[in-house]
Design an enzyme around this catalytic site. Structure first.
Site, mmCIF file in Angstrom:
data_model
loop_
_atom_site.group_PDB
_atom_site.id
_atom_site.type_symbol
_atom_site.label_atom_id
_atom_site.label_comp_id
_atom_site.label_asym_id
_atom_site.label_seq_id
_atom_site.Cartn_x
_atom_site.Cartn_y
_atom_site.Cartn_z
ATOM 1 N N GLY A 10 37.356 127.180 93.387
ATOM 2 C CA GLY A 10 37.656 127.303 91.951
ATOM 3 C C GLY A 10 36.709 128.276 91.274
ATOM 4 O O GLY A 10 36.160 127.992 90.207
ATOM 5 N N TYR A 150 43.155 111.112 85.558
ATOM 6 C CA TYR A 150 42.078 112.113 85.640
ATOM 7 C C TYR A 150 40.735 111.414 85.856
ATOM 8 O O TYR A 150 39.982 111.738 86.775
ATOM 9 C CB TYR A 150 42.038 113.000 84.384
ATOM 10 N N THR A 185 35.855 125.697 78.829
ATOM 11 C CA THR A 185 36.302 126.554 79.935
ATOM 12 C C THR A 185 37.823 126.654 79.801
ATOM 13 O O THR A 185 38.357 126.389 78.722
ATOM 14 C CB THR A 185 35.956 125.892 81.288
ATOM 15 N N GLU A 186 38.514 126.941 80.884
ATOM 16 C CA GLU A 186 39.990 126.932 80.804
ATOM 17 C C GLU A 186 40.556 125.529 81.039
ATOM 18 O O GLU A 186 41.770 125.341 81.131
ATOM 19 C CB GLU A 186 40.564 127.925 81.819
#
Ligand code: NDP
Ligand code: 8X3
Length: 251
Positions: A10, A150, A185-186
């Site tokens: 990543g 998650y 972040t994204e």
């Protein structure tokens, strides 16, 4: 001293990209993995160190196995593996969430992490040396509404890291987990499927962590002497903390 090689999954954005920049500036050699090849190519051009890039979807077990098998001779010795590739997809109540989203998180945050770990361990155990840094999350221990799967995938990351430590007792292979809180972040762009407005709202008027903050923590772990194993680091932005328990009241 021989230059160490660090494999980052990543590495095309966020923490992984920031780590690549910081580690390159600190003199490490890098193996960078992600699905967006062009981003990796641009990073490789920019970094002033030896960098091997490979486009790999880490959820594809066969592709991960081939990647490890086909590492070029001069990049075969992995000193540090950073299991960073991961994502949240959707932010929905469990009773409304999509099973596809749940599956995508389990595939990436857990199954892929396990593939990379197991294959890197083959490489590390031959030399009785190495460090694995897993990227968990505060969501792995602090429940929040709609965090359902998650958070659960990140709880797996924490416990897997601890169990690895137990199995590797007596070896010189170290394992750490970094558990960040909200970082700009994204991550939210991915969670909200490219909805930039929704993603920006997550960080609006708040001092979120930046990717470089996590990269610095990872570098600190890497640069510890052999005798020191950093088991876990939890890092939150100053403007984020634990929520209280909820009482539902009905009139
Ligand atoms: P980003 O979305 O900016 O980065 C995620 C990275 O993971 C990208 O490089 C992406 O590359 C890669 N990735 C995702 N899926 C795959 C896949 N199937 N195969 C290969 N690479 C993949 O988010 P962050 O930097 O924030 O996230 C990094 C890690 O940190 C994740 O594990 C996340 O859960 C965790 N985390 C994030 C927090 C935050 O608030 N930002 C807080 C706590 C933990 P590509 O799309 O090119 O494949
Ligand atoms: C992401 C951190 O706080 O957005 O792993 O759940 S948080």
């Amino acid at each position: 001293m021989e230059q160490k090689t660090i494999l980052i999954t990543g590495a095309s954005s966020g923490f992984g990209e920031a780590m690549a920049r910081l580690f390159a500036a600190s003199g490490y050699r890098l193996i960078l993995v992600a699905r967006r090849r062009e981003r990796l190519e641009n990073l490789q051009k920019e970094l002033k160190t030896d960098v091997y890039i490979q486009q790999v979807d880490v959820t594809n077990r066969g592709a991960v196995e081939n990647f490890f098998k086909e590492l070029p001779e001069n990049f075969r010795k992995i000193d540090v593996l950073i299991n960073n590739a991961g994502l949240a997809v959707g932010l929905d109540l469990a009773q409304e969430a999509s099973l596809d989203d749940w599956e995508a998180m389990i595939e990436t945050n857990n199954k892929a992490l396990v593939y990379c770990t197991r294959l890197a361990l083959d490489n590390m155990k031959e030399r009785n040396a190495g460090l694995i840094i897993n990227i968990g999350s505060v969501a792995g221990s602090a429940p929040y509404p709609k965090g359902n799967v998650y958070g659960a995938t990140k709880a797996f990351v924490r416990q897997f890291s601890r169990n690895l430590r137990a199995d590797l007792a007596g070896t010189d292979i170290k394992v750490s987990v970094i558990e960040p809180g909200a970082a700009e972040t994204e991550f939210s762009l991915v969670r909200f499927r490219g909805d930039a407005e929704k993603a920006a709202a997550v960080y609006k008027n708040t001092r979120a962590l930046q990717a470089g903050d996590i990269a610095k923590a990872a570098l600190w772990i890497i640069e510890q002497p052999l005798r020191v194993n950093i088991d876990a680091i939890e890092i939150m932005p100053i403007d984020q903390t634990y929520a209280g328990l909820v009482m539902v009241r009905k009139e």
